[in-house]
Enzyme design. Sequence first.
Site, short mmCIF file in Angstrom:
data_model
loop_
_atom_site.label_atom_id
_atom_site.label_comp_id
_atom_site.label_asym_id
_atom_site.label_seq_id
_atom_site.Cartn_x
_atom_site.Cartn_y
_atom_site.Cartn_z
N ASP A 123 -2.77 -5.32 -5.56
CA ASP A 123 -1.84 -5.96 -4.86
C ASP A 123 -0.57 -6.88 -5.58
OD1 ASP A 123 -3.12 -4.99 -2.44
OD2 ASP A 123 -4.14 -6.85 -2.31
N ARG A 174 2.74 1.32 -3.96
CA ARG A 174 2.88 0.89 -2.53
C ARG A 174 4.38 -0.11 -2.42
NH1 ARG A 174 -1.24 -3.51 -1.18
NH2 ARG A 174 -2.60 -1.81 -0.91
P1 FDA Z 1 8.23 -6.73 9.94
O1 FDA Z 1 7.75 -8.06 9.33
O2 FDA Z 1 9.72 -6.83 10.34
O3 FDA Z 1 7.13 -6.45 10.93
C1 FDA Z 1 7.51 -5.28 11.86
C2 FDA Z 1 6.69 -5.53 13.32
O4 FDA Z 1 5.40 -5.58 12.82
C3 FDA Z 1 6.86 -7.05 13.71
O5 FDA Z 1 7.91 -7.21 14.54
C4 FDA Z 1 5.47 -7.20 14.32
O6 FDA Z 1 5.42 -6.68 15.56
C5 FDA Z 1 4.45 -6.44 13.41
N1 FDA Z 1 3.65 -7.09 12.46
C6 FDA Z 1 4.08 -7.09 11.14
N2 FDA Z 1 3.01 -7.89 10.64
C7 FDA Z 1 2.05 -8.25 11.44
C8 FDA Z 1 0.84 -8.93 11.24
N3 FDA Z 1 0.42 -9.51 10.27
N4 FDA Z 1 0.29 -9.27 12.89
C9 FDA Z 1 0.94 -8.72 13.70
N5 FDA Z 1 1.92 -8.04 13.80
C10 FDA Z 1 2.49 -7.86 12.83
N6 FDA Z 1 2.83 -8.05 0.95
C11 FDA Z 1 2.85 -8.53 -0.45
O7 FDA Z 1 3.67 -9.40 -0.78
N7 FDA Z 1 1.84 -8.09 -1.54
C12 FDA Z 1 1.04 -6.98 -1.26
O8 FDA Z 1 0.48 -6.68 -2.00
C13 FDA Z 1 1.06 -6.38 0.20
N8 FDA Z 1 0.23 -5.43 0.74
C14 FDA Z 1 0.32 -4.76 1.78
C15 FDA Z 1 -0.32 -3.81 2.26
C16 FDA Z 1 -0.16 -3.05 3.41
C17 FDA Z 1 -0.93 -1.80 3.66
C18 FDA Z 1 0.80 -3.77 4.22
C19 FDA Z 1 1.06 -2.79 5.55
C20 FDA Z 1 1.26 -4.84 4.15
C21 FDA Z 1 1.15 -5.45 2.88
N9 FDA Z 1 2.05 -6.51 2.42
C22 FDA Z 1 2.14 -6.98 1.36
C23 FDA Z 1 2.66 -7.34 3.62
C24 FDA Z 1 4.16 -6.92 3.69
O9 FDA Z 1 4.74 -7.46 2.52
C25 FDA Z 1 4.97 -7.62 4.83
O10 FDA Z 1 4.73 -8.98 4.98
C26 FDA Z 1 4.07 -7.06 6.28
O11 FDA Z 1 3.78 -5.84 6.14
C27 FDA Z 1 4.99 -7.47 7.31
O12 FDA Z 1 6.41 -6.42 7.04
P2 FDA Z 1 6.98 -5.43 8.01
O13 FDA Z 1 7.23 -4.08 7.28
O14 FDA Z 1 5.58 -4.78 8.96
O15 FDA Z 1 8.05 -5.84 8.72
#
Ligand code: FDA
Length: 306
Positions: A123, A174
Amino acid sequence: MTNLLDRTLVRLLPAVPKPLVKLIADRYVAGAHLADACRVVQRLNAEGKLATVDVLGEEITSREEALAIVDAYDEVSEAIGHEHLGSNLSVKLTALGLKLDYAFCLENTEAVLDRAGAFVRIDMEDSTCTEDTLRLYRDLRGRGRDGVGIVFQAYLRRTLSDVRALADLTPNVRICKGIYVEPPDVALQGFDEVRENFVAALDLLLEQGSYVGIATHDEWLIDQGLGLVERHGLSPGEYEFQMLLGVRTKLANELVRAGHRVRIYVPYGEHWYAYSLRRLQENPKLAGYIAADTIGRLVPGRNGGA
Ligand code: FDA
């Protein structure tokens, strides 16, 4: 305004009774024990999804604690093999001692890799860890360790240049937006510019031949991702989508039904409460998501089950 609301929610959190926090955390954390994580992974596998298991550790302050995390990953690896689970591992280098001593952390990461039959994803944590995390990844690959991958955060200003700098290794990557609160000179602050950088980094990674886990719940980005993998001529199995446990389950199911590989991030561990509070305090936006989602579940017709 949203920011203010999110911050207020975070301040109120420690006053919320623990059982209520548990009710909410239950969706995002598999449980306190390895058996809980195994049960969740089995369910995900039955739904046609893969998993990546993360052992939750409190911020560690001693070598003993880091070694205990190595042991915990050992147990996860054993369970994955023994129970034939469709899962790999996600590790945080600070939990393996990155802030204590670089060489010690490298040794611990190698120990996790040695005993893991499965692929190990490192990560990416806050920007004070970026340089050493990339360095450690390069060191591992230099030592012939190939079953290991890295994460790039689209919000970091340095990301495109990091993607280019690691091109010689064709890393398994990732790509995600990035979760930590970072200053403007380090990270892009605008929603659209982070999206744009995500698309640019993904395009470059695919161009360079990397296997990419597209980690997002943002439907616009998922559409962009689908367009890019098609334009690069990739078949399902040559890329994957990744989501967090309990988030946007319907969307994940749709991707599975459409034939895409989907992997779910499954955190578990005794420190689920402290972990949940800390993550929320680190990123008030999360509190807003969870509040909206919980209200969505209570009020029919609002965002439920997304
Ligand atoms: P965005 O934040 O715009 O979310 C889109 C929509 O998804 C939101 O409107 C909401 O409805 C929903 N949503 C997103 N997150 C949610 C939550 N926690 N609870 C409820 N609803 C939610 N970051 C990092 O800095 N280092 C890392 O190693 C990782 N690893 C990682 C692994 C995996 C498998 C995922 C999916 C994510 C990460 N992340 C991460 C977190 C990533 O950087 C990011 O903060 C979150 O995925 C939210 O961003 P989105 O791209 O989903 O868009």
